[in-house]
Design a protein around this motif. Structure first.
Motif, PDB file in Angstrom:
ATOM      1  N   ASP A 107       0.843  -1.557  -0.001  1.00  0.00           N
ATOM      2  CA  ASP A 107       0.230   0.107   0.009  1.00  0.00           C
ATOM      3  C   ASP A 107       0.764   0.874  -0.061  1.00  0.00           C
ATOM      4  OD1 ASP A 107      -2.369  -1.023  -0.382  1.00  0.00           O
ATOM      5  OD2 ASP A 107      -2.325  -1.957   1.987  1.00  0.00           O
ATOM      6  N   ILE A 108       2.046   0.725   0.811  1.00  0.00           N
ATOM      7  CA  ILE A 108       2.638   2.551   0.850  1.00  0.00           C
ATOM      8  C   ILE A 108       3.728   2.344  -0.673  1.00  0.00           C
ATOM      9  CG2 ILE A 108       4.898   3.431   2.328  1.00  0.00           C
ATOM     10  CD1 ILE A 108       2.244   3.231   3.472  1.00  0.00           C
ATOM     11  N   ALA A 109       3.737   1.706  -1.385  1.00  0.00           N
ATOM     12  CA  ALA A 109       4.628   1.323  -2.151  1.00  0.00           C
ATOM     13  C   ALA A 109       4.157   2.213  -3.414  1.00  0.00           C
ATOM     14  CB  ALA A 109       4.813  -0.097  -2.477  1.00  0.00           C
ATOM     15  N   GLN A 110       2.716   1.903  -3.421  1.00  0.00           N
ATOM     16  CA  GLN A 110       1.810   2.247  -4.442  1.00  0.00           C
ATOM     17  C   GLN A 110       1.809   3.752  -4.265  1.00  0.00           C
ATOM     18  OE1 GLN A 110      -1.864   0.690  -4.433  1.00  0.00           O
ATOM     19  NE2 GLN A 110      -1.309  -1.599  -5.440  1.00  0.00           N
ATOM     20  N   LYS A 111       1.381   4.274  -3.440  1.00  0.00           N
ATOM     21  CA  LYS A 111       1.690   5.741  -2.557  1.00  0.00           C
ATOM     22  C   LYS A 111       2.576   6.526  -2.971  1.00  0.00           C
ATOM     23  CE  LYS A 111      -2.584   6.558  -2.149  1.00  0.00           C
ATOM     24  NZ  LYS A 111      -3.273   7.772  -3.304  1.00  0.00           N
ATOM     25  N   ALA A 112       3.588   5.890  -2.438  1.00  0.00           N
ATOM     26  CA  ALA A 112       5.367   6.780  -3.010  1.00  0.00           C
ATOM     27  C   ALA A 112       6.029   6.264  -4.586  1.00  0.00           C
ATOM     28  CB  ALA A 112       5.669   5.075  -1.803  1.00  0.00           C
ATOM     29  N   LYS A 113       5.209   5.863  -5.120  1.00  0.00           N
ATOM     30  CA  LYS A 113       5.449   6.003  -6.605  1.00  0.00           C
ATOM     31  C   LYS A 113       5.395   7.489  -7.179  1.00  0.00           C
ATOM     32  CE  LYS A 113       3.122   3.563  -9.668  1.00  0.00           C
ATOM     33  NZ  LYS A 113       2.467   2.274 -10.119  1.00  0.00           N
ATOM     34  N   ALA A 139       8.855 -17.169 -11.300  1.00  0.00           N
ATOM     35  CA  ALA A 139       9.000 -17.375 -12.598  1.00  0.00           C
ATOM     36  C   ALA A 139       8.535 -15.249 -13.364  1.00  0.00           C
ATOM     37  CB  ALA A 139       8.572 -17.617 -13.521  1.00  0.00           C
ATOM     38  N   ALA A 140       7.242 -15.245 -12.538  1.00  0.00           N
ATOM     39  CA  ALA A 140       7.112 -13.125 -13.062  1.00  0.00           C
ATOM     40  C   ALA A 140       8.030 -12.127 -12.248  1.00  0.00           C
ATOM     41  CB  ALA A 140       5.760 -13.492 -11.454  1.00  0.00           C
ATOM     42  N   ARG A 141       9.038 -12.980 -10.936  1.00  0.00           N
ATOM     43  CA  ARG A 141       9.483 -12.400 -10.324  1.00  0.00           C
ATOM     44  C   ARG A 141      10.317 -11.622 -11.458  1.00  0.00           C
ATOM     45  NH1 ARG A 141      12.194 -11.409  -4.153  1.00  0.00           N
ATOM     46  NH2 ARG A 141      13.568  -9.401  -5.413  1.00  0.00           N
ATOM     47  N   ALA A 142      11.057 -12.961 -12.146  1.00  0.00           N
ATOM     48  CA  ALA A 142      12.721 -12.713 -13.210  1.00  0.00           C
ATOM     49  C   ALA A 142      12.054 -11.892 -14.299  1.00  0.00           C
ATOM     50  CB  ALA A 142      12.003 -14.608 -14.048  1.00  0.00           C
ATOM     51  N   LEU A 143      10.583 -11.759 -14.971  1.00  0.00           N
ATOM     52  CA  LEU A 143      10.419 -11.392 -15.795  1.00  0.00           C
ATOM     53  C   LEU A 143      10.077  -9.452 -14.918  1.00  0.00           C
ATOM     54  CD1 LEU A 143       7.590 -12.990 -16.996  1.00  0.00           C
ATOM     55  CD2 LEU A 143      10.064 -13.169 -18.626  1.00  0.00           C
ATOM     56  N   MET A 144       9.842  -8.731 -13.946  1.00  0.00           N
ATOM     57  CA  MET A 144       9.951  -7.864 -13.933  1.00  0.00           C
ATOM     58  C   MET A 144      11.192  -7.091 -13.872  1.00  0.00           C
ATOM     59  SD  MET A 144       6.585  -7.039 -12.949  1.00  0.00           S
ATOM     60  CE  MET A 144       6.552  -5.848 -11.561  1.00  0.00           C
ATOM     61  N   ASP A 145      10.691  -5.459 -14.165  1.00  0.00           N
ATOM     62  CA  ASP A 145      11.953  -4.343 -14.367  1.00  0.00           C
ATOM     63  C   ASP A 145      12.291  -4.685 -13.041  1.00  0.00           C
ATOM     64  OD1 ASP A 145      10.217  -2.577 -13.856  1.00  0.00           O
ATOM     65  OD2 ASP A 145      10.190  -1.986 -14.988  1.00  0.00           O
ATOM     66  N   SER A 187      12.798  -1.488 -11.065  1.00  0.00           N
ATOM     67  CA  SER A 187      12.539  -0.895  -9.840  1.00  0.00           C
ATOM     68  C   SER A 187      11.377  -1.669  -9.273  1.00  0.00           C
ATOM     69  CB  SER A 187      11.184   0.615 -10.776  1.00  0.00           C
ATOM     70  OG  SER A 187      10.413   0.419 -11.480  1.00  0.00           O
ATOM     71  N   TYR A 188      11.105  -2.613  -8.907  1.00  0.00           N
ATOM     72  CA  TYR A 188      10.145  -2.968  -8.930  1.00  0.00           C
ATOM     73  C   TYR A 188      11.413  -3.986  -8.354  1.00  0.00           C
ATOM     74  CZ  TYR A 188       6.678  -7.106  -7.756  1.00  0.00           C
ATOM     75  OH  TYR A 188       6.051  -8.352  -7.160  1.00  0.00           O
ATOM     76  N   LYS A 189      11.468  -5.052  -8.399  1.00  0.00           N
ATOM     77  CA  LYS A 189      12.441  -6.045  -7.992  1.00  0.00           C
ATOM     78  C   LYS A 189      13.076  -5.557  -6.892  1.00  0.00           C
ATOM     79  CE  LYS A 189      13.795  -7.846 -12.045  1.00  0.00           C
ATOM     80  NZ  LYS A 189      14.859  -8.851 -12.692  1.00  0.00           N
ATOM     81  N   ASN A 190      14.059  -4.369  -6.847  1.00  0.00           N
ATOM     82  CA  ASN A 190      14.789  -3.438  -6.395  1.00  0.00           C
ATOM     83  C   ASN A 190      14.240  -2.650  -5.245  1.00  0.00           C
ATOM     84  OD1 ASN A 190      16.678  -5.454  -7.676  1.00  0.00           O
ATOM     85  ND2 ASN A 190      18.117  -4.026  -8.700  1.00  0.00           N
ATOM     86  N   ASN A 191      13.180  -2.723  -5.012  1.00  0.00           N
ATOM     87  CA  ASN A 191      12.231  -2.108  -4.657  1.00  0.00           C
ATOM     88  C   ASN A 191      12.383  -2.420  -2.935  1.00  0.00           C
ATOM     89  OD1 ASN A 191      10.015  -0.576  -3.370  1.00  0.00           O
ATOM     90  ND2 ASN A 191       9.506   0.729  -4.625  1.00  0.00           N
ATOM     91  N   HIS A 192      12.723  -0.756  -2.211  1.00  0.00           N
ATOM     92  CA  HIS A 192      13.550  -1.822  -0.501  1.00  0.00           C
ATOM     93  C   HIS A 192      11.943  -2.120   0.175  1.00  0.00           C
ATOM     94  CE1 HIS A 192      13.016   1.997   0.405  1.00  0.00           C
ATOM     95  NE2 HIS A 192      13.171   1.909   1.230  1.00  0.00           N
ATOM     96  N   MET A 193      10.630  -0.999  -0.742  1.00  0.00           N
ATOM     97  CA  MET A 193       9.794  -1.561   0.121  1.00  0.00           C
ATOM     98  C   MET A 193       8.910  -2.548  -0.011  1.00  0.00           C
ATOM     99  SD  MET A 193       8.106   2.491   0.176  1.00  0.00           S
ATOM    100  CE  MET A 193       9.477   3.290  -1.039  1.00  0.00           C
ATOM    101  N   ILE A 194       9.385  -3.110  -1.616  1.00  0.00           N
ATOM    102  CA  ILE A 194       7.797  -3.943  -2.110  1.00  0.00           C
ATOM    103  C   ILE A 194       8.349  -5.377  -1.599  1.00  0.00           C
ATOM    104  CG2 ILE A 194       7.172  -5.578  -3.935  1.00  0.00           C
ATOM    105  CD1 ILE A 194       7.157  -2.753  -5.592  1.00  0.00           C
ATOM    106  N   PHE A 195      10.188  -5.103  -1.864  1.00  0.00           N
ATOM    107  CA  PHE A 195      11.169  -6.477  -1.431  1.00  0.00           C
ATOM    108  C   PHE A 195      11.467  -5.593   0.099  1.00  0.00           C
ATOM    109  CE2 PHE A 195       9.577  -7.233  -5.589  1.00  0.00           C
ATOM    110  CZ  PHE A 195       8.690  -8.950  -4.888  1.00  0.00           C
TER     111      PHE A 195
END
Lengths: 373, 307
Positions: free
Chosen positions: A254-260, A321-327, A329-337
């Motif tokens: 939820d915070i990651a969505q707003k932080a965008k 498999a899905a994560r590997a296809l992401m760019d 900014s998603y994979k390395n986002n410390h809020m999401i992961f």
């Protein structure tokens, strides 16, 4: 006199009708309508999901791939989902309960066991998610997303907290007046009590009885001092974005969505550890089209389709498999992961049992009443 | 001469049939089920056994829940009082407005009814929020003044801090008054409009001032309207759930919010049902009380006429 008797007999009749209907209603809950024997299912599917929780094109892609029309309805809390399913499945084929509700609903006999042979894409799921405590062996559920509670905050409003400007302890929301009147806590009683227990050094689960008065005293003191602006219904990210509060208990996604849109927002998992959650795909008992439901679940667990969903909802995916296809900014986002060492201290919250859940609710009701007194 | 229904039995029942069916099937039966739940016990996670226990009611009469009922009555009472104080002059003004304007004024009162409660509440939030209209205007004025003072060689003001208008009990009462005001104005208007104007003239001619006439002549004559206005404002305000949830702060919970949590988070339907029915009984008591008061007023009126 005669009119009085007749009125009374009408009431008696009504009472009898009410009893009859209510028992018939309960009967309906416990006796699922099985799938119609033989013959293919009609190309339709009823999907009961959270709001903003599916990819932009996912349902259309599924229709293209399988010819099955998906009708999606939305629920806003697990409690709402549970209350609806408790009253009888109204024709849903796939639902999205969170982990503790998977346990609760499977205990209550509301879920249909999954046929793993019909879900080959299960191979894409990260192995850490294959044998969770709330559903050993993934008998009833497939992981859709996972999420973690933590502290969302506005960076520019943070003060010095013992040499750091990051509120990396639950202390700053539960046990401090540093952000007087600018704190929002989660309203969900079980989550709130568990996080307080975590701050006090207990595990999320099997909280000992002697901890409960301590938790209640801490929360009561915090609200009586006027430090807490509001108990929010999982809309803390909006309170934070609209600058109503500076620090809030929320889910990382939820915070990651707003932080965008607002780079002044950030998220941290406190050093005491926190609560993990996982939203899952399940087939409720009484689902009219279980074959289509299996096809749909398998479709979502496909890497490409999973990536499409993650791109929209920005929640962490348990799908390798899905994560590997992401760019990046998603994979390395410390809020999401969040960092692995923070996640290592997190646990899944388990359903504490009916009596305990009522106890937690009453504690939070008492705290809120104290705040209003 | 009114015709007794006995003389046209078939017509009477055919007309009554549909609404009666509606009332029974969609109101009394579901309510009856909830009433039965209130005497039940949880068995496991989804089943409720009807054991005829009074434990749910006993639990509801513990200090915690009585306190929440009391608080809800207090908030609803304050709301009703404010609605009366604001609504009475408005209703009076509409009564004395020119015929042509009356219809428009009544339309303005009713207009909010046609907008969803949720939309109206969000509208209030967008005005009262930390970044809402009021704070934006205040901030603009503050910064303007600050700039002006700096220009004149004085110290500039410190940074503008938004006022906390929302998430407290004042905001809840404001929201409830905003939502419930039409319920007060309309019954007041309907009694005030039927009022015999010659009595006002008589009162003024006989030397009473305007204020005296208002309190000694208008208010007693409008007492029936005031009574029903109070009742239909107080009852929905007492059971309000959305307004305290959205506009209230950490201590805003009212009884309806507690009931919701019992049906959802606590998964304790029997207790939630018992709390709901206590609310229903309180409503019945209010209606009965109003009936008694109205009966007394009517008796007084009849006596006054006879004398």
């Amino acid at each position: 006199m005669s009119s009085r008797t007749s009125r009374r007999s009408l009431l008696t009749a009504l009472g009898a009708a009410a009893v009859g209907i209510s028992f018939a209603g309960l009967e309906g809950c416990t006796k699922p309508e099985g799938p119609k024997a033989g013959g293919p299912e009609e190309p339709k599917l009823n999907f009961y999901n959270w709001d903003t929780y599916i990819g932009d094109t996912t349902l259309a892609d599924f229709k293209k791939a399988s010819g099955i029309d998906v009708k999606m309805d939305l629920f806003s809390t697990n409690d709402e989902l549970f209350a609806k399913m408790k009253a009888g499945n109204a024709g849903y084929d796939v639902i999205v309960p969170s982990n503790d509700f998977v346990a609760r609903m499977s205990q209550a006999g509301l879920l249909m066991p999954l046929d793993h042979a019909k879900i080959p894409n299960m191979k894409n799921i990260n192995k850490d998610f294959l044998n969770p405590p709330y559903d050993p062996g993934r008998k009833y559920s497939m992981p859709y997303t996972w999420l973690c509670l933590g502290i969302g905050f506005r960076k520019s409003k943070m003060k010095d907290m013992g040499g750091t400007m990051t509120p990396d302890s639950w202390k700053w929301v539960f046990d401090s007046d540093l952000y007087h009147g600018k704190i929002a806590l989660l309203s969900e009683s079980a989550d709130l009590i568990r996080l307080c227990a975590k701050y006090l050094g207990y595990s999320l689960n099997n909280i000992p009885d002697e901890a409960l008065p301590k938790i209640e005293a801490m929360l009561t003191k915090q609200v009586k001092a006027g430090n807490v602006l509001k108990f929010h219904n999982d809309d803390g990210q909006d309170l934070l974005a609209h600058k109503e509060v500076d620090i809030v208990i929320e889910y990382n996604g939820d915070i990651a969505q707003k932080a965008k849109d607002d780079p002044d927002l950030d998220f941290v998992i406190p050093k005491e550890g926190s609560e993990l959650n996982s939203d899952t795909l399940c087939i409720p008992n009484g689902a009219p089209r279980p074959d289509n439901a299996h096809k749909f679940i398998n479709f979502i667990l496909d890497g490409q389709n999973g990536a499409e969903i993650s791109k929209t909802i920005l929640y962490p995916t348990p799908n390798d498999a899905a994560r590997a296809l992401m760019d990046d900014s998603y994979k390395n986002n410390h809020m999401i992961f969040p960092p692995a060492e923070a996640l290592a201290k997190c646990e899944y919250g388990q359903f504490p049992g009916a009596e305990r859940a009522q106890k937690y609710e009453e504690i939070v009701t008492r705290v809120k009443a104290a705040a209003g007194a | 001469m009114e015709q007794s229904w006995r003389q046209a039995r078939s017509l009477f029942f055919s007309v009554l049939g549909a609404p009666l069916f509606w009332l029974v099937a969609f109101f009394m039966v579901p309510l009856g089920v909830v009433w039965l739940y209130s005497f039940g016990e949880n068995r496991g996670l989804i089943d409720i056994a009807f054991t005829g226990t009074w434990a749910n009611y006993a639990h509801a009469f513990t200090p915690l829940y009585l306190g929440i009922f009391w608080k809800s009555m207090w908030i609803a009472g304050l709301t009703t009082f404010l609605c009366l104080v604001i609504g009475f002059p408005v209703a009076l003004a509409i009564t004395f407005a020119p015929e042509k304007a009356k219809a428009w004024l009544l339309l303005l009162v009713m207009l909010p009814f046609w907008t969803n409660l949720l939309v109206r509440t969000y509208a209030l939030m967008s005005i009262m929020g930390a970044q809402g209209l009021i704070n934006n205007i205040a901030g603009f004025a503050w910064n303007g003044a600050s700039g002006l003072m700096a220009h004149m060689g004085l110290h500039a003001l410190p940074d503008f801090q938004p006022m906390q208008l929302m998430y407290n009990n004042n905001a809840v009462v404001l929201g409830l008054v905003f939502v419930n005001l039409p319920f007060m104005i309309l019954p007041l208007y309907s009694t005030l409009d039927r009022m015999d104007r010659s009595l006002l003239e008589a009162s003024l001619d006989l030397g009473a001032g305007h204020i005296q006439t208002l309190f000694n002549v208008v208010v007693p004559m409008a007492s029936a309207g005031i009574g029903s206005g109070i009742l239909i404002t107080f009852i929905p305000a007492l059971g309000s759930y959305l307004t305290p949830d959205m506009l209230g702060g950490s201590g805003a919970q009212m009884i309806a919010n507690v009931i919701e949590n019992q049906f959802k988070g606590a998964n304790n339907w029997p207790f939630g049902a018992a709390l709901s029915f206590i609310l229903v009984y309180m409503t019945f008591i209010g209606v009965a009380l109003q009936g008694v008061l109205e009966g007394q007023a009517r008796k007084r009126e009849a006596q006054g006429r006879a004398a």
